[in-house]
Design a protein around this motif. Sequence first.
Motif, mmCIF file in Angstrom:
data_model
loop_
_atom_site.group_PDB
_atom_site.id
_atom_site.type_symbol
_atom_site.label_atom_id
_atom_site.label_comp_id
_atom_site.label_asym_id
_atom_site.label_seq_id
_atom_site.Cartn_x
_atom_site.Cartn_y
_atom_site.Cartn_z
ATOM 1 N N SER A 69 0.819 -1.156 0.070
ATOM 2 C CA SER A 69 -0.067 -0.036 -0.125
ATOM 3 C C SER A 69 0.847 1.263 -0.070
ATOM 4 O O SER A 69 2.014 1.252 0.491
ATOM 5 N N ALA A 70 0.368 2.070 -0.737
ATOM 6 C CA ALA A 70 1.051 3.730 -0.617
ATOM 7 C C ALA A 70 0.377 4.403 0.520
ATOM 8 O O ALA A 70 -1.016 4.186 0.740
ATOM 9 N N ARG A 71 0.881 5.439 1.189
ATOM 10 C CA ARG A 71 0.294 6.165 2.250
ATOM 11 C C ARG A 71 1.017 7.488 2.412
ATOM 12 O O ARG A 71 2.003 7.717 2.026
ATOM 13 N N PHE A 72 0.366 8.422 3.200
ATOM 14 C CA PHE A 72 0.951 9.779 3.225
ATOM 15 C C PHE A 72 0.061 10.355 4.461
ATOM 16 O O PHE A 72 -0.880 9.974 4.995
ATOM 17 N N ARG A 73 0.704 11.240 4.973
ATOM 18 C CA ARG A 73 0.297 12.098 6.154
ATOM 19 C C ARG A 73 0.740 13.505 5.988
ATOM 20 O O ARG A 73 1.692 13.637 5.957
ATOM 21 N N VAL A 74 -0.107 14.419 6.265
ATOM 22 C CA VAL A 74 0.158 15.890 6.356
ATOM 23 C C VAL A 74 -0.470 16.489 7.500
ATOM 24 O O VAL A 74 -1.763 16.693 7.954
ATOM 25 N N GLU A 75 0.266 16.902 8.495
ATOM 26 C CA GLU A 75 -0.065 17.349 9.852
ATOM 27 C C GLU A 75 0.078 18.771 9.802
ATOM 28 O O GLU A 75 1.412 19.296 9.531
ATOM 29 N N THR A 76 -0.822 19.753 10.369
ATOM 30 C CA THR A 76 -0.555 20.941 10.666
ATOM 31 C C THR A 76 -1.040 21.207 12.093
ATOM 32 O O THR A 76 -2.108 21.015 12.641
ATOM 33 N N ASP A 77 -0.114 21.805 12.851
ATOM 34 C CA ASP A 77 -0.186 22.055 14.484
ATOM 35 C C ASP A 77 -0.964 23.586 14.476
ATOM 36 O O ASP A 77 -0.298 24.381 13.871
ATOM 37 N N TRP A 78 -2.030 23.684 14.768
ATOM 38 C CA TRP A 78 -2.524 25.073 14.642
ATOM 39 C C TRP A 78 -2.782 25.695 16.145
ATOM 40 O O TRP A 78 -2.872 25.193 17.031
#
Length: 365
Positions: A69-78
Amino acid sequence: MKKSLLAIAAMAAASGAFAQSSLQIDGILDAGVQRIDYKGTTVTGIGGNGSSTSQINFRGTEDLGGGLSARFRVETDWNVVSNKANTGTTAASGAAPVTGSTFGNGEIRVGVAGAFGALDLGSVNYNTLGTYGVGQPFGTAIGSGFRAVAINDAASTSSVRAENALKYVSPNFSGVTVSLYKSFKQTKAGTGVAADGNYSSTLGAYDQYGVQELGLNYAGGPLAASFSTLKQDNEEVGAGTAPDYTVNTLGVNYNFGTAKAFFLYQTVKGEGVRESKLMTLSGTYTLGATVLMAQVGSLNDDVQDKKDKMISFGADYNLSKRSAVYVRYESIDDKLNYAKNPGSIAGTAGETTRTRTAIGVRHSF
Protein backbone atom coordinates in the motif's frame (compact mmCIF):
# COMPACT_ATOMS: atom_id res chain seq x y z
CA MET A 1 -14.33 10.29 15.80
CA LYS A 2 -12.16 9.97 12.76
CA LYS A 3 -13.80 10.63 9.41
CA SER A 4 -13.12 8.61 6.26
CA LEU A 5 -13.77 10.20 2.87
CA LEU A 6 -14.18 7.44 0.30
CA ALA A 7 -14.25 7.94 -3.46
CA ILE A 8 -17.66 8.41 -5.02
CA ALA A 9 -19.04 5.01 -5.88
CA ALA A 10 -20.07 5.96 -9.40
CA MET A 11 -16.63 7.32 -10.23
CA ALA A 12 -14.96 4.27 -8.74
CA ALA A 13 -17.16 1.95 -10.75
CA ALA A 14 -16.48 3.89 -13.96
CA SER A 15 -12.73 4.24 -13.67
CA GLY A 16 -11.62 1.84 -10.92
CA ALA A 17 -8.93 4.36 -10.02
CA PHE A 18 -10.25 5.19 -6.56
CA ALA A 19 -11.81 1.87 -5.55
CA GLN A 20 -9.04 1.01 -3.09
CA SER A 21 -8.15 4.55 -2.00
CA SER A 22 -9.22 6.50 1.08
CA LEU A 23 -8.66 9.91 2.62
CA GLN A 24 -9.00 10.42 6.36
CA ILE A 25 -9.28 13.73 8.20
CA ASP A 26 -8.79 13.86 11.97
CA GLY A 27 -7.55 16.30 14.57
CA ILE A 28 -7.61 17.82 18.05
CA LEU A 29 -8.64 21.18 19.50
CA ASP A 30 -7.34 22.06 22.97
CA ALA A 31 -7.73 25.37 24.82
CA GLY A 32 -8.21 26.66 28.34
CA VAL A 33 -7.26 29.12 31.04
CA GLN A 34 -3.53 28.94 31.79
CA ARG A 35 -1.31 30.50 34.41
CA ILE A 36 2.47 30.59 34.08
CA ASP A 37 4.83 31.62 36.86
CA TYR A 38 8.22 31.80 35.18
CA LYS A 39 10.82 32.28 37.88
CA GLY A 40 8.92 34.99 39.72
CA THR A 41 7.00 36.59 36.84
CA THR A 42 3.36 35.57 36.42
CA VAL A 43 0.94 35.79 33.50
CA THR A 44 -2.63 34.45 33.16
CA GLY A 45 -4.74 34.11 30.02
CA ILE A 46 -6.32 31.79 27.47
CA GLY A 47 -3.81 29.38 26.00
CA GLY A 48 -3.73 26.29 23.82
CA ASN A 49 -2.30 22.79 24.08
CA GLY A 50 -2.69 22.40 27.82
CA SER A 51 -3.20 18.64 27.52
CA SER A 52 -2.57 17.85 23.86
CA THR A 53 -1.28 19.44 20.64
CA SER A 54 -4.05 21.06 18.59
CA GLN A 55 -3.75 19.77 15.04
CA ILE A 56 -5.48 18.72 11.85
CA ASN A 57 -4.29 15.71 9.84
CA PHE A 58 -4.86 14.57 6.29
CA ARG A 59 -4.00 10.90 5.87
CA GLY A 60 -4.37 8.77 2.79
CA THR A 61 -3.84 5.17 1.74
CA GLU A 62 -4.06 3.27 -1.52
CA ASP A 63 -4.12 -0.51 -1.81
CA LEU A 64 -1.61 -1.40 -4.52
CA GLY A 65 -2.33 -5.12 -4.40
CA GLY A 66 -0.21 -8.02 -3.22
CA GLY A 67 -0.21 -6.71 0.35
CA LEU A 68 1.47 -3.43 -0.70
CA SER A 69 0.00 0.00 0.00
CA ALA A 70 0.99 3.62 -0.51
CA ARG A 71 0.30 6.13 2.26
CA PHE A 72 0.81 9.73 3.34
CA ARG A 73 0.24 12.13 6.22
CA VAL A 74 0.14 15.94 6.27
CA GLU A 75 -0.06 17.35 9.82
CA THR A 76 -0.71 20.99 10.66
CA ASP A 77 -0.33 22.10 14.28
CA TRP A 78 -2.59 25.11 14.70
CA ASN A 79 -3.28 27.77 17.28
CA VAL A 80 -6.86 27.65 18.55
CA VAL A 81 -6.67 30.95 20.49
CA SER A 82 -4.95 33.31 18.02
CA ASN A 83 -6.04 34.21 14.50
CA LYS A 84 -2.79 36.07 13.86
CA ALA A 85 -0.71 33.03 14.73
CA ASN A 86 -2.52 31.06 12.02
CA THR A 87 -2.68 33.74 9.32
CA GLY A 88 0.91 34.95 9.64
CA THR A 89 -0.06 38.54 10.40
CA THR A 90 1.18 40.78 13.21
CA ALA A 91 -0.22 43.78 15.01
CA ALA A 92 3.01 45.76 15.00
CA SER A 93 4.01 47.62 11.85
CA GLY A 94 7.20 46.22 10.41
CA ALA A 95 7.23 43.21 12.75
CA ALA A 96 8.27 39.84 11.42
CA PRO A 97 5.33 37.65 10.34
CA VAL A 98 4.22 34.79 12.53
CA THR A 99 4.79 31.45 10.82
CA GLY A 100 4.33 28.96 13.67
CA SER A 101 0.92 27.75 12.50
CA THR A 102 1.46 27.62 8.74
CA PHE A 103 0.01 24.71 6.78
CA GLY A 104 2.01 21.48 6.93
CA ASN A 105 4.23 22.54 9.85
CA GLY A 106 4.00 19.10 11.51
CA GLU A 107 4.86 15.64 10.30
CA ILE A 108 4.80 15.34 6.51
CA ARG A 109 5.53 11.95 5.01
CA VAL A 110 4.82 9.73 2.04
CA GLY A 111 5.77 6.10 1.75
CA VAL A 112 4.89 2.48 1.20
CA ALA A 113 4.01 -0.38 3.54
CA GLY A 114 3.79 -4.12 3.11
CA ALA A 115 5.07 -7.44 4.38
CA PHE A 116 8.58 -5.92 4.55
CA GLY A 117 7.41 -3.26 7.04
CA ALA A 118 6.97 0.44 6.26
CA LEU A 119 9.23 3.07 4.67
CA ASP A 120 8.37 6.77 4.91
CA LEU A 121 10.16 9.83 3.54
CA GLY A 122 9.75 13.51 4.39
CA SER A 123 9.81 15.28 7.73
CA VAL A 124 9.07 12.16 9.76
CA ASN A 125 8.59 11.85 13.53
CA TYR A 126 11.43 10.37 15.58
CA ASN A 127 10.91 7.04 17.32
CA THR A 128 12.08 8.96 20.41
CA LEU A 129 8.77 10.84 20.41
CA GLY A 130 6.93 7.54 20.75
CA THR A 131 9.35 6.36 23.44
CA TYR A 132 8.63 9.50 25.43
CA GLY A 133 4.88 8.79 25.20
CA VAL A 134 5.39 5.22 26.41
CA GLY A 135 7.33 6.41 29.48
CA GLN A 136 4.89 8.99 30.89
CA PRO A 137 1.17 9.88 30.52
CA PHE A 138 1.30 13.65 29.86
CA GLY A 139 2.40 13.54 26.21
CA THR A 140 4.33 16.71 25.35
CA ALA A 141 1.89 19.05 27.15
CA ILE A 142 1.77 20.60 30.62
CA GLY A 143 2.85 18.06 33.21
CA SER A 144 5.28 16.26 30.92
CA GLY A 145 8.38 18.39 31.47
CA PHE A 146 8.94 18.28 27.71
CA ARG A 147 11.60 20.76 26.50
CA ALA A 148 12.45 21.36 30.14
CA VAL A 149 13.77 18.26 31.88
CA ALA A 150 13.25 15.91 28.91
CA ILE A 151 14.00 16.46 25.24
CA ASN A 152 13.55 14.73 21.89
CA ASP A 153 16.87 15.81 20.46
CA ALA A 154 19.49 18.36 21.46
CA ALA A 155 18.33 21.14 19.11
CA SER A 156 17.43 24.42 20.77
CA THR A 157 13.73 23.70 20.25
CA SER A 158 13.99 19.95 20.99
CA SER A 159 12.46 19.03 17.66
CA VAL A 160 10.29 15.93 17.38
CA ARG A 161 11.39 15.29 13.78
CA ALA A 162 14.08 16.22 11.25
CA GLU A 163 13.99 17.54 7.70
CA ASN A 164 14.81 15.44 4.58
CA ALA A 165 14.49 12.20 6.53
CA LEU A 166 13.59 8.59 5.94
CA LYS A 167 12.27 6.12 8.48
CA TYR A 168 11.93 2.37 8.23
CA VAL A 169 9.81 0.32 10.66
CA SER A 170 10.08 -3.46 10.55
CA PRO A 171 7.19 -5.91 10.59
CA ASN A 172 5.84 -6.88 13.99
CA PHE A 173 7.65 -9.91 15.40
CA SER A 174 5.65 -11.17 18.41
CA GLY A 175 5.08 -7.60 19.58
CA VAL A 176 8.55 -6.30 18.69
CA THR A 177 9.28 -3.71 15.99
CA VAL A 178 12.56 -2.11 14.97
CA SER A 179 12.82 1.48 13.73
CA LEU A 180 15.70 2.91 11.66
CA TYR A 181 15.88 6.66 11.02
CA LYS A 182 18.20 8.76 8.87
CA SER A 183 18.23 12.50 8.18
CA PHE A 184 20.96 13.58 5.81
CA LYS A 185 23.29 16.32 6.96
CA GLN A 186 23.32 19.45 4.80
CA THR A 187 26.44 21.63 4.98
CA LYS A 188 26.86 25.08 3.61
CA ALA A 189 29.99 25.72 5.65
CA GLY A 190 30.85 29.28 6.56
CA THR A 191 27.33 30.69 6.43
CA GLY A 192 27.20 30.93 10.21
CA VAL A 193 23.48 30.08 10.33
CA ALA A 194 22.01 28.05 13.15
CA ALA A 195 22.44 24.31 12.88
CA ASP A 196 18.69 23.80 12.56
CA GLY A 197 17.91 26.88 10.45
CA ASN A 198 17.91 28.33 6.94
CA TYR A 199 15.92 25.51 5.36
CA SER A 200 15.38 25.52 1.62
CA SER A 201 13.71 23.32 -0.95
CA THR A 202 17.05 23.06 -2.76
CA LEU A 203 19.55 20.51 -1.48
CA GLY A 204 22.88 22.05 -0.58
CA ALA A 205 21.45 25.53 -0.10
CA TYR A 206 21.21 25.33 3.68
CA ASP A 207 22.78 23.92 6.83
CA GLN A 208 21.24 21.16 8.92
CA TYR A 209 22.71 18.67 11.32
CA GLY A 210 22.50 14.98 10.46
CA VAL A 211 20.46 12.53 12.53
CA GLN A 212 20.65 8.78 12.95
CA GLU A 213 18.29 6.90 15.24
CA LEU A 214 17.67 3.29 16.21
CA GLY A 215 14.44 2.36 17.98
CA LEU A 216 13.21 -0.85 19.58
CA ASN A 217 9.56 -1.13 20.58
CA TYR A 218 7.49 -3.79 22.32
CA ALA A 219 3.77 -4.00 23.01
CA GLY A 220 2.17 -7.17 24.32
CA GLY A 221 -0.53 -7.72 26.89
CA PRO A 222 -0.26 -5.25 29.77
CA LEU A 223 3.38 -4.31 29.04
CA ALA A 224 4.72 -1.69 26.64
CA ALA A 225 8.37 -0.71 26.31
CA SER A 226 10.40 1.44 23.94
CA PHE A 227 14.07 2.36 23.61
CA SER A 228 15.54 4.96 21.25
CA THR A 229 19.13 6.04 20.69
CA LEU A 230 19.47 9.21 18.62
CA LYS A 231 22.72 10.77 17.44
CA GLN A 232 23.18 14.24 15.94
CA ASP A 233 26.16 15.09 13.73
CA ASN A 234 26.96 18.82 13.83
CA GLU A 235 30.41 18.73 12.20
CA GLU A 236 30.85 21.52 9.62
CA VAL A 237 27.25 22.64 10.09
CA GLY A 238 26.56 26.35 10.52
CA ALA A 239 29.28 28.03 12.53
CA GLY A 240 30.74 24.59 13.20
CA THR A 241 31.01 25.07 16.98
CA ALA A 242 28.14 22.87 18.21
CA PRO A 243 29.09 19.48 19.64
CA ASP A 244 27.69 16.15 18.52
CA TYR A 245 24.94 14.85 20.78
CA THR A 246 23.66 11.41 21.77
CA VAL A 247 20.19 11.12 23.31
CA ASN A 248 19.18 7.72 24.75
CA THR A 249 15.60 7.32 25.97
CA LEU A 250 13.84 4.37 27.64
CA GLY A 251 10.10 4.31 28.32
CA VAL A 252 8.11 1.54 29.99
CA ASN A 253 4.52 1.24 31.19
CA TYR A 254 2.46 -1.57 32.71
CA ASN A 255 -1.33 -1.68 32.74
CA PHE A 256 -2.85 -3.11 35.92
CA GLY A 257 -6.40 -2.41 34.76
CA THR A 258 -7.72 0.71 36.47
CA ALA A 259 -4.14 1.74 37.30
CA LYS A 260 -1.15 2.18 35.01
CA ALA A 261 2.50 2.67 36.03
CA PHE A 262 5.15 4.46 33.93
CA PHE A 263 8.94 4.74 33.97
CA LEU A 264 11.09 7.11 31.89
CA TYR A 265 14.88 7.26 31.80
CA GLN A 266 16.95 9.48 29.50
CA THR A 267 20.61 10.35 29.09
CA VAL A 268 21.91 13.26 27.00
CA LYS A 269 25.58 13.72 26.17
CA GLY A 270 27.13 16.62 24.30
CA GLU A 271 30.90 16.91 24.59
CA GLY A 272 31.82 19.56 27.15
CA VAL A 273 28.29 21.01 27.15
CA ARG A 274 25.84 18.56 28.69
CA GLU A 275 25.95 15.18 30.37
CA SER A 276 22.57 14.70 31.99
CA LYS A 277 20.47 11.87 33.37
CA LEU A 278 16.70 12.07 33.78
CA MET A 279 14.44 9.64 35.64
CA THR A 280 10.69 9.99 36.21
CA LEU A 281 8.04 7.78 37.79
CA SER A 282 4.39 8.36 37.02
CA GLY A 283 1.01 6.70 37.08
CA THR A 284 -2.64 7.00 36.16
CA TYR A 285 -5.77 5.80 37.88
CA THR A 286 -9.14 5.53 36.12
CA LEU A 287 -12.34 5.90 38.10
CA GLY A 288 -15.33 5.86 35.79
CA ALA A 289 -15.11 8.87 33.48
CA THR A 290 -12.24 10.39 35.50
CA VAL A 291 -8.56 9.73 34.86
CA LEU A 292 -6.09 10.92 37.50
CA MET A 293 -2.36 11.22 36.74
CA ALA A 294 0.82 12.22 38.58
CA GLN A 295 4.56 12.32 37.92
CA VAL A 296 7.76 12.97 39.88
CA GLY A 297 11.24 13.19 38.45
CA SER A 298 14.73 14.61 38.65
CA LEU A 299 17.37 15.68 36.14
CA ASN A 300 21.08 15.57 37.04
CA ASP A 301 23.80 17.23 34.95
CA ASP A 302 27.39 16.23 35.69
CA VAL A 303 28.82 19.19 33.75
CA GLN A 304 27.00 21.80 35.85
CA ASP A 305 26.88 19.57 38.95
CA LYS A 306 23.28 20.62 39.62
CA LYS A 307 19.88 18.95 39.80
CA ASP A 308 16.39 19.88 38.61
CA LYS A 309 13.30 18.46 40.29
CA MET A 310 9.82 18.17 38.79
CA ILE A 311 6.38 17.28 40.10
CA SER A 312 3.16 17.29 38.09
CA PHE A 313 -0.50 16.38 38.45
CA GLY A 314 -3.43 16.08 36.10
CA ALA A 315 -7.02 14.96 35.74
CA ASP A 316 -9.31 14.32 32.78
CA TYR A 317 -13.09 14.08 33.01
CA ASN A 318 -14.29 12.42 29.83
CA LEU A 319 -17.58 13.89 28.63
CA SER A 320 -17.60 11.39 25.75
CA LYS A 321 -15.14 9.32 23.75
CA ARG A 322 -14.02 12.49 21.96
CA SER A 323 -14.43 15.32 24.46
CA ALA A 324 -12.96 15.97 27.92
CA VAL A 325 -12.35 18.73 30.43
CA TYR A 326 -8.95 18.66 32.09
CA VAL A 327 -6.71 20.10 34.79
CA ARG A 328 -2.90 20.16 34.55
CA TYR A 329 -0.19 21.36 36.94
CA GLU A 330 3.60 21.24 36.54
CA SER A 331 6.33 22.60 38.80
CA ILE A 332 10.06 22.51 37.95
CA ASP A 333 12.85 23.68 40.22
CA ASP A 334 15.06 24.67 37.30
CA LYS A 335 18.53 25.16 38.75
CA LEU A 336 20.03 23.97 35.43
CA ASN A 337 18.15 26.67 33.51
CA TYR A 338 16.89 24.13 30.96
CA ALA A 339 13.17 24.98 31.22
CA LYS A 340 12.48 27.18 28.21
CA ASN A 341 11.14 30.68 28.74
CA PRO A 342 7.49 30.56 27.58
CA GLY A 343 6.95 33.45 25.20
CA SER A 344 8.63 36.70 26.22
CA ILE A 345 8.17 36.38 29.99
CA ALA A 346 11.18 37.69 31.86
CA GLY A 347 12.14 35.84 35.02
CA THR A 348 13.29 37.38 38.28
CA ALA A 349 16.99 37.21 39.14
CA GLY A 350 17.76 34.45 41.60
CA GLU A 351 14.47 32.58 41.06
CA THR A 352 14.60 29.03 39.70
CA THR A 353 11.02 27.71 39.87
CA ARG A 354 8.73 27.49 36.86
CA THR A 355 5.10 26.43 37.33
CA ARG A 356 2.36 25.99 34.76
CA THR A 357 -1.35 25.41 35.46
CA ALA A 358 -4.18 24.83 33.01
CA ILE A 359 -7.94 24.20 33.13
CA GLY A 360 -9.39 23.53 29.71
CA VAL A 361 -11.37 21.48 27.25
CA ARG A 362 -10.14 19.04 24.59
CA HIS A 363 -12.09 17.76 21.61
CA SER A 364 -10.94 15.26 19.00
CA PHE A 365 -12.58 14.52 15.67
